[in-house]
Design a protein around this motif. Structure first.
Motif, PDB file in Angstrom:
ATOM      1  N   ALA A  42     -57.567  63.495   1.118  1.00  0.00           N
ATOM      2  CA  ALA A  42     -57.409  64.171   2.411  1.00  0.00           C
ATOM      3  C   ALA A  42     -55.929  64.414   2.671  1.00  0.00           C
ATOM      4  O   ALA A  42     -55.055  63.833   2.030  1.00  0.00           O
ATOM      5  CB  ALA A  42     -58.014  63.343   3.540  1.00  0.00           C
ATOM      6  N   THR A  43     -55.673  65.294   3.628  1.00  0.00           N
ATOM      7  CA  THR A  43     -54.294  65.582   4.036  1.00  0.00           C
ATOM      8  C   THR A  43     -54.034  65.026   5.430  1.00  0.00           C
ATOM      9  O   THR A  43     -53.254  65.575   6.192  1.00  0.00           O
ATOM     10  CB  THR A  43     -54.036  67.100   4.018  1.00  0.00           C
ATOM     11  N   VAL A  44     -54.724  63.933   5.757  1.00  0.00           N
ATOM     12  CA  VAL A  44     -54.513  63.228   7.014  1.00  0.00           C
ATOM     13  C   VAL A  44     -54.261  61.752   6.714  1.00  0.00           C
ATOM     14  O   VAL A  44     -54.530  61.276   5.615  1.00  0.00           O
ATOM     15  CB  VAL A  44     -55.716  63.365   7.970  1.00  0.00           C
ATOM     16  N   ALA A  45     -53.746  61.051   7.714  1.00  0.00           N
ATOM     17  CA  ALA A  45     -53.497  59.621   7.575  1.00  0.00           C
ATOM     18  C   ALA A  45     -53.817  58.937   8.893  1.00  0.00           C
ATOM     19  O   ALA A  45     -53.816  59.562   9.952  1.00  0.00           O
ATOM     20  CB  ALA A  45     -52.041  59.365   7.181  1.00  0.00           C
ATOM     21  N   GLU A  46     -54.083  57.635   8.810  1.00  0.00           N
ATOM     22  CA  GLU A  46     -54.337  56.830  10.004  1.00  0.00           C
ATOM     23  C   GLU A  46     -53.069  56.086  10.397  1.00  0.00           C
ATOM     24  O   GLU A  46     -52.454  55.413   9.562  1.00  0.00           O
ATOM     25  CB  GLU A  46     -55.459  55.824   9.746  1.00  0.00           C
ATOM     26  N   VAL A  47     -52.661  56.196  11.648  1.00  0.00           N
ATOM     27  CA  VAL A  47     -51.500  55.442  12.117  1.00  0.00           C
ATOM     28  C   VAL A  47     -51.965  54.063  12.575  1.00  0.00           C
ATOM     29  O   VAL A  47     -53.040  53.907  13.141  1.00  0.00           O
ATOM     30  CB  VAL A  47     -50.763  56.173  13.265  1.00  0.00           C
ATOM     31  N   GLY A  48     -51.156  53.051  12.291  1.00  0.00           N
ATOM     32  CA  GLY A  48     -51.540  51.705  12.683  1.00  0.00           C
ATOM     33  C   GLY A  48     -50.618  50.653  12.105  1.00  0.00           C
ATOM     34  O   GLY A  48     -49.483  50.940  11.739  1.00  0.00           O
ATOM     35  N   ILE A  49     -51.100  49.429  11.996  1.00  0.00           N
ATOM     36  CA  ILE A  49     -50.332  48.265  11.531  1.00  0.00           C
ATOM     37  C   ILE A  49     -49.064  48.144  12.365  1.00  0.00           C
ATOM     38  O   ILE A  49     -47.938  48.175  11.856  1.00  0.00           O
ATOM     39  CB  ILE A  49     -49.990  48.361  10.022  1.00  0.00           C
ATOM     40  N   VAL A  50     -49.232  48.042  13.672  1.00  0.00           N
ATOM     41  CA  VAL A  50     -48.096  48.005  14.596  1.00  0.00           C
ATOM     42  C   VAL A  50     -47.827  46.569  15.037  1.00  0.00           C
ATOM     43  O   VAL A  50     -48.736  45.883  15.510  1.00  0.00           O
ATOM     44  CB  VAL A  50     -48.365  48.858  15.855  1.00  0.00           C
ATOM     45  N   VAL A  51     -46.591  46.126  14.870  1.00  0.00           N
ATOM     46  CA  VAL A  51     -46.178  44.820  15.400  1.00  0.00           C
ATOM     47  C   VAL A  51     -44.762  44.948  15.949  1.00  0.00           C
ATOM     48  O   VAL A  51     -43.933  45.678  15.409  1.00  0.00           O
ATOM     49  CB  VAL A  51     -46.208  43.709  14.326  1.00  0.00           C
ATOM     50  N   VAL A  52     -44.505  44.242  17.047  1.00  0.00           N
ATOM     51  CA  VAL A  52     -43.165  44.172  17.631  1.00  0.00           C
ATOM     52  C   VAL A  52     -42.872  42.709  17.927  1.00  0.00           C
ATOM     53  O   VAL A  52     -43.729  41.989  18.455  1.00  0.00           O
ATOM     54  CB  VAL A  52     -43.066  45.014  18.922  1.00  0.00           C
ATOM     55  N   ASP A  53     -41.681  42.270  17.575  1.00  0.00           N
ATOM     56  CA  ASP A  53     -41.248  40.902  17.880  1.00  0.00           C
ATOM     57  C   ASP A  53     -41.419  40.656  19.380  1.00  0.00           C
ATOM     58  O   ASP A  53     -40.929  41.439  20.202  1.00  0.00           O
ATOM     59  CB  ASP A  53     -39.771  40.765  17.486  1.00  0.00           C
ATOM     60  N   PRO A  54     -42.139  39.589  19.753  1.00  0.00           N
ATOM     61  CA  PRO A  54     -42.382  39.312  21.182  1.00  0.00           C
ATOM     62  C   PRO A  54     -41.109  39.268  22.027  1.00  0.00           C
ATOM     63  O   PRO A  54     -41.132  39.635  23.201  1.00  0.00           O
ATOM     64  CB  PRO A  54     -43.074  37.941  21.165  1.00  0.00           C
ATOM     65  N   PHE A  55     -39.984  38.867  21.425  1.00  0.00           N
ATOM     66  CA  PHE A  55     -38.722  38.795  22.169  1.00  0.00           C
ATOM     67  C   PHE A  55     -38.244  40.181  22.599  1.00  0.00           C
ATOM     68  O   PHE A  55     -37.497  40.322  23.567  1.00  0.00           O
ATOM     69  CB  PHE A  55     -37.646  38.119  21.312  1.00  0.00           C
ATOM     70  N   TYR A  56     -38.703  41.209  21.875  1.00  0.00           N
ATOM     71  CA  TYR A  56     -38.242  42.574  22.143  1.00  0.00           C
ATOM     72  C   TYR A  56     -39.308  43.418  22.845  1.00  0.00           C
ATOM     73  O   TYR A  56     -39.207  44.644  22.883  1.00  0.00           O
ATOM     74  CB  TYR A  56     -37.834  43.250  20.836  1.00  0.00           C
ATOM     75  N   LYS A  57     -40.325  42.774  23.397  1.00  0.00           N
ATOM     76  CA  LYS A  57     -41.366  43.514  24.111  1.00  0.00           C
ATOM     77  C   LYS A  57     -40.802  44.230  25.336  1.00  0.00           C
ATOM     78  O   LYS A  57     -39.839  43.776  25.941  1.00  0.00           O
ATOM     79  CB  LYS A  57     -42.469  42.551  24.574  1.00  0.00           C
ATOM     80  N   GLY A  58     -41.444  45.356  25.688  1.00  0.00           N
ATOM     81  CA  GLY A  58     -41.083  46.069  26.906  1.00  0.00           C
ATOM     82  C   GLY A  58     -39.833  46.905  26.807  1.00  0.00           C
ATOM     83  O   GLY A  58     -39.293  47.343  27.832  1.00  0.00           O
ATOM     84  N   ARG A  59     -39.354  47.156  25.589  1.00  0.00           N
ATOM     85  CA  ARG A  59     -38.121  47.945  25.422  1.00  0.00           C
ATOM     86  C   ARG A  59     -38.388  49.319  24.797  1.00  0.00           C
ATOM     87  O   ARG A  59     -37.447  49.992  24.380  1.00  0.00           O
ATOM     88  CB  ARG A  59     -37.121  47.167  24.567  1.00  0.00           C
ATOM     89  N   GLY A  60     -39.656  49.690  24.716  1.00  0.00           N
ATOM     90  CA  GLY A  60     -39.981  51.017  24.189  1.00  0.00           C
ATOM     91  C   GLY A  60     -39.872  51.137  22.684  1.00  0.00           C
ATOM     92  O   GLY A  60     -39.823  52.246  22.148  1.00  0.00           O
ATOM     93  N   ILE A  61     -39.846  50.013  21.984  1.00  0.00           N
ATOM     94  CA  ILE A  61     -39.667  50.037  20.530  1.00  0.00           C
ATOM     95  C   ILE A  61     -40.869  50.676  19.835  1.00  0.00           C
ATOM     96  O   ILE A  61     -40.711  51.454  18.888  1.00  0.00           O
ATOM     97  CB  ILE A  61     -39.407  48.609  20.003  1.00  0.00           C
ATOM     98  N   MET A  62     -42.070  50.366  20.306  1.00  0.00           N
ATOM     99  CA  MET A  62     -43.256  50.940  19.677  1.00  0.00           C
ATOM    100  C   MET A  62     -43.258  52.462  19.778  1.00  0.00           C
ATOM    101  O   MET A  62     -43.564  53.161  18.814  1.00  0.00           O
ATOM    102  CB  MET A  62     -44.531  50.383  20.306  1.00  0.00           C
ATOM    103  N   ASN A  63     -42.886  52.988  20.948  1.00  0.00           N
ATOM    104  CA  ASN A  63     -42.843  54.439  21.123  1.00  0.00           C
ATOM    105  C   ASN A  63     -41.790  55.086  20.232  1.00  0.00           C
ATOM    106  O   ASN A  63     -42.010  56.170  19.681  1.00  0.00           O
ATOM    107  CB  ASN A  63     -42.568  54.782  22.587  1.00  0.00           C
ATOM    108  N   GLN A  64     -40.660  54.420  20.075  1.00  0.00           N
ATOM    109  CA  GLN A  64     -39.626  54.957  19.191  1.00  0.00           C
ATOM    110  C   GLN A  64     -40.093  54.966  17.741  1.00  0.00           C
ATOM    111  O   GLN A  64     -39.824  55.921  16.993  1.00  0.00           O
ATOM    112  CB  GLN A  64     -38.339  54.126  19.321  1.00  0.00           C
ATOM    113  N   MET A  65     -40.798  53.908  17.339  1.00  0.00           N
ATOM    114  CA  MET A  65     -41.339  53.873  15.976  1.00  0.00           C
ATOM    115  C   MET A  65     -42.399  54.945  15.787  1.00  0.00           C
ATOM    116  O   MET A  65     -42.481  55.575  14.726  1.00  0.00           O
ATOM    117  CB  MET A  65     -41.905  52.489  15.667  1.00  0.00           C
ATOM    118  N   MET A  66     -43.246  55.163  16.798  1.00  0.00           N
ATOM    119  CA  MET A  66     -44.268  56.204  16.714  1.00  0.00           C
ATOM    120  C   MET A  66     -43.630  57.573  16.478  1.00  0.00           C
ATOM    121  O   MET A  66     -44.108  58.373  15.652  1.00  0.00           O
ATOM    122  CB  MET A  66     -45.113  56.236  17.985  1.00  0.00           C
TER     123      MET A  66
END
Length: 303
Positions: A42-66
């Motif tokens: 296929a020419t598609v992929a699944e996004v996932g396997i997301v982890v962020v260090d708990p100390f850095y929660k709430g800083r928008g890191i996941m959105n930047q990685m996305m």
């Protein structure tokens, strides 16, 4: 594939072959990870396997990685990526929508019952959770489809929501082939089975029942069926047979097999499937969930 991430040497071996990873770094320390998993053939992929260090929660890191994941996925030539938003809460649904995803399928029982979320009562019911499939397209192509009458209106609405144009194929009278090939996949870690249907033949009913029986014998919690929307002129007969066996609507999976679009149907095969542990953020999700519930009743009672 997801088991690979527990073994550093396998990450090195399969990166760019089965998946691509994005990491977030601060002061020489890895503080986050996001990946997209390539779908075979296929020419598609699944996004996932997301982890962020708990100390850095709430800083928008996941959105930047996305954002970086989407850029990378487009740069390697994918047509789209899709995500499975957990329906215990609406955070992942909101996140996907904010990054331009459009919702297309509601899959019951996709998440194992042992999955939990901090301070979330819905995950403490020890029932398999559901996911909402959303797509982010990089390239859209006009499709020619055979749509089953029973689901035509809902499928058309899904294409409209995704901004993917299509036209209906003419159903030419063709000779029904005497034999067809069906195949299934069984994933032991998730205890889920999947059947793929690309053609209809005189022996379809017999072969389909045989595969369902094989998956039931493996005690799958959920069984999904993907039916090609582009290759089966007699799709109404196919859907009637599958519905008769209790399979009900899930949604549309775009470009999931050789750039083809598929209708996904689903069957519960366990009492562990949650029927209340999901929430919706968008109106499309709410309408889809209502539609799936009604179709489950229709197929259950053979209407």
């Amino acid at each position: 594939v997801k088991d690979l991430f527990y073994y550093p040497h396998k990450i090195l071996e399969y990166h760019s072959k089965k998946f691509y990873s994005i990491i977030a770094e601060a002061g020489g320390k890895i503080i986050g990870h996001f990946a997209f998993l390539l779908v075979p053939d296929a020419t598609v992929a699944e996004v996932g396997i997301v982890v962020v260090d708990p100390f850095y929660k709430g800083r928008g890191i996941m959105n930047q990685m996305m954002e970086q994941v989407l850029k990378k996925a487009e740069s390697v030539g994918l047509d789209a990526v899709f995500g499975e938003a957990i329906m215990y809460h609406t955070f992942s649904q909101k996140s996907n929508l904010s990054h331009g995803f459009t919702e297309s399928a509601f899959m019951l029982g996709k998440m194992p019952e042992e999955i939990t979320i901090e301070n979330n009562a819905l995950t403490k019911a020890y029932k398999r959770g559901s996911v909402l499939i959303g797509y982010r397209f990089f390239h859209k192509m006009k499709k020619k489809l055979y749509l089953p009458k029973v689901y035509q209106e809902q499928i058309e609405e899904t294409y409209l929501n995704a901004g993917v144009s299509f036209k209906l194929k003419k159903r030419k009278q063709t000779k029904t082939p005497p034999h067809i090939f069906l195949n299934y996949q069984f994933d032991p870690p998730s205890n889920i089975g999947k059947i793929r249907v690309d053609a209809y033949g005189k022996d379809f009913n017999q072969k389909f029942l045989h595969l369902v029986s094989q998956l039931r014998a493996k005690h799958c919690d959920m069984i999904y069926v993907d039916v090609s929307l582009e290759r089966i002129p007699k799709i109404d007969k196919v859907i009637k047979i599958i519905n008769k066996r209790g399979f009900f609507y899930s949604g549309v999976m775009f470009l999931v097999h050789n750039r083809g679009d598929y209708l996904r149907l689903q069957l519960k095969h366990s009492d562990k499937i949650g029927n209340k542990n999901y929430l919706c953020h968008s109106d499309f999700c709410k309408n889809l969930v209502t539609y799936v519930k009604e179709d489950e009743k229709r197929c259950k009672f053979g209407k």
